[in-house]
Scaffold this motif. Structure first.
Motif, mmCIF file in Angstrom:
data_model
loop_
_atom_site.group_PDB
_atom_site.id
_atom_site.type_symbol
_atom_site.label_atom_id
_atom_site.label_comp_id
_atom_site.label_asym_id
_atom_site.label_seq_id
_atom_site.Cartn_x
_atom_site.Cartn_y
_atom_site.Cartn_z
ATOM 1 N N GLU A 161 -9.635 3.226 1.640
ATOM 2 C CA GLU A 161 -9.549 2.139 2.491
ATOM 3 C C GLU A 161 -10.117 0.866 1.922
ATOM 4 O OE1 GLU A 161 -9.412 3.894 7.013
ATOM 5 O OE2 GLU A 161 -11.634 3.608 6.101
ATOM 6 N N GLY A 162 -10.561 0.871 0.559
ATOM 7 C CA GLY A 162 -10.977 -0.257 -0.116
ATOM 8 C C GLY A 162 -12.452 0.165 -0.670
ATOM 9 N N ASP A 209 0.870 -1.097 -0.052
ATOM 10 C CA ASP A 209 -0.009 -0.025 -0.137
ATOM 11 C C ASP A 209 0.848 1.254 0.118
ATOM 12 O OD1 ASP A 209 -2.142 -1.619 0.047
ATOM 13 O OD2 ASP A 209 -2.157 -1.707 2.240
ATOM 14 N N SER A 210 0.222 2.509 -0.020
ATOM 15 C CA SER A 210 0.987 3.710 -0.036
ATOM 16 C C SER A 210 0.556 4.667 0.686
ATOM 17 C CB SER A 210 1.416 4.064 -1.489
ATOM 18 O OG SER A 210 0.466 4.256 -2.190
ATOM 19 N N GLY A 211 1.269 5.883 1.235
ATOM 20 C CA GLY A 211 0.678 6.968 1.762
ATOM 21 C C GLY A 211 1.118 7.972 0.725
ATOM 22 N N SER A 212 1.207 9.242 0.964
ATOM 23 C CA SER A 212 1.374 10.336 0.328
ATOM 24 C C SER A 212 1.897 11.697 0.808
ATOM 25 C CB SER A 212 0.208 10.766 -0.485
ATOM 26 O OG SER A 212 -0.899 11.019 0.422
ATOM 27 N N HIS A 234 1.266 11.522 4.890
ATOM 28 C CA HIS A 234 0.376 10.348 5.446
ATOM 29 C C HIS A 234 1.348 9.229 5.409
ATOM 30 C CE1 HIS A 234 -2.796 7.222 4.658
ATOM 31 N NE2 HIS A 234 -2.908 7.471 6.051
ATOM 32 N N VAL A 235 1.719 8.680 6.623
ATOM 33 C CA VAL A 235 2.630 7.449 6.672
ATOM 34 C C VAL A 235 1.974 6.735 7.533
ATOM 35 C CG1 VAL A 235 4.252 9.140 6.369
ATOM 36 C CG2 VAL A 235 3.817 8.753 8.561
ATOM 37 N N SER A 238 -5.088 1.945 1.813
ATOM 38 C CA SER A 238 -4.186 1.130 0.747
ATOM 39 C C SER A 238 -3.660 2.172 -0.214
ATOM 40 C CB SER A 238 -5.355 0.326 -0.134
ATOM 41 O OG SER A 238 -6.445 0.854 -0.728
ATOM 42 N N GLY A 239 -4.072 3.390 -0.154
ATOM 43 C CA GLY A 239 -3.485 4.601 -0.845
ATOM 44 C C GLY A 239 -4.298 5.844 -0.517
ATOM 45 N N SER A 240 -3.410 6.970 -0.777
ATOM 46 C CA SER A 240 -3.974 8.275 -0.281
ATOM 47 C C SER A 240 -3.486 9.414 -1.311
ATOM 48 C CB SER A 240 -3.695 8.555 1.116
ATOM 49 O OG SER A 240 -2.351 8.997 0.982
ATOM 50 N N PHE A 241 -4.049 10.531 -1.095
ATOM 51 C CA PHE A 241 -3.573 11.497 -2.308
ATOM 52 C C PHE A 241 -3.913 13.021 -1.082
ATOM 53 C CE2 PHE A 241 -7.964 10.956 -3.898
ATOM 54 C CZ PHE A 241 -8.554 12.046 -3.883
#
Length: 323
Positions: free
Chosen positions: A168-169, A99-102, A115-116, A149-152
């Motif tokens: 979050e899905g 997954d990833s932050g941004s 976001h970590v 699972s990801g963000s922006f």
């Protein structure tokens, strides 16, 4: 129209060029391939912050590492190691598809929001950091209470505020608005929404729900619900073939206060973009382009939005001829 930068991420480098053509292309060596995270570029184009699986790294165009902030692992598999180098997990499949932050800079470049993942052993927790972009020093932090699972991020015109959308899905996707008061991070959370854009004045933001049913307009900074464009009040031409309702894209833009450009999903008919009057929450017209586009409209700052060309090989910047 205010112009920014076009950013192209490759596996080995990041290319940054001013949209008005006033500066040469700046190339930043990348610390890891693009599938291992996201990236943010400073407003002056001089620094890139790579948000990776295990760390944030700030580099200049010469490839000099300015600072690093290590954090918990974004891998879905349990990883409690404090990896000091990308080479330690470069060939690990769990890290490759993590997954990833941004991260994002404030418009004045004086703050970096990130976001970590936290370091909590086998437990998963996430936080929102405000850092000094000069040295990576953490100025403030707040728990997000998310499992992303990801963000922006979407920057607010007020440099002390920032928007964050966390995926979050399929079922949940909260929107968070942060405010740095100089000593603490204050967070407002709106559940089950996807952030599309904030108005140029900063007084309101637009979102949609995870089911892509309606569009919502919310006031800032108090978070009051203002207006809603309900799925059962839009023209039938917005419906995909065989469907009984519109499906809004998860990306959109507010180039002017009171006017938004949003897309709707039409798999059989390509991209359809619409001009929405935010004062009445009604669809004003379908947008026609002089050349074919693909995908949704995306924010490009006050007065503009951008799209991909039909073949996905070009970027087009657009503005309204008469507002």
């Amino acid at each position: 129209m205010a112009y920014g930068f076009l950013v192209q991420r490759g596996d080995a480098e990041l290319a940054v060029v001013a949209l008005d053509g006033s500066e040469p292309v700046v190339r930043f060596p990348a610390p890891w391939p693009r599938r291992f995270g996201t990236v943010a570029v400073s407003p002056d184009g001089g620094v890139a912050v790579f948000a990776g699986v295990h760390a944030l790294q700030a580099v200049d165009a010469h490839g000099t590492l300015l600072w690093e902030h290590r954090h918990g692992c974004w891998s879905a598999a349990v990883c409690t190691e404090d990896h000091a180098s990308f080479t330690e997990y470069a060939d690990d499949e769990d890290h490759a598809w993590a997954d990833s932050g941004s991260a994002a800079f404030s418009p004045d470049g004086k703050l970096l929001w990130a976001h970590v993942r936290k370091r909590l052993g086998d437990d998963v927790a996430e936080e929102w950091l405000v850092l000094d972009p000069l040295d990576g020093r953490v100025l403030g932090r707040a728990d997000t209470d998310t499992v992303g699972s990801g963000s922006f991020h979407i920057p607010h015109p007020d440099p002390s505020r920032m928007g964050l959308s966390v995926g979050e899905g399929e079922e949940t996707s909260p929107v968070l608005w942060g405010h740095w008061d100089g000593s603490e991070v204050h967070v407002q959370k709106f559940v089950d929404e996807v952030l599309l854009d904030v108005s140029p004045s900063g007084r309101e933001f637009m979102s949609t729900d995870t089911g892509q049913w309606d569009l919502y307009l919310t006031a800032l900074p108090d978070g009051r619900a203002l207006r809603r464009l309900a799925h059962d009040t839009v023209p039938a031409e917005l419906f995909p073939m065989g469907e009984q309702r519109v499906r809004w894209d998860f990306e959109g833009a507010i180039p002017h206060d009171g006017l938004a450009v949003v897309g709707s999903e039409h798999p059989q008919d390509g991209s359809r973009h619409w001009l929405v009057d935010l004062r009445t929450m009604t669809v004003r017209a379908r947008i026609t382009y002089p050349s074919p586009v693909s995908g949704p409209p995306r924010p490009a700052g006050p007065g503009a939005w951008w799209t991909l060309s039909a073949d996905h090989r070009g970027v087009r910047l657009w503005s309204l001829p008469d507002t």
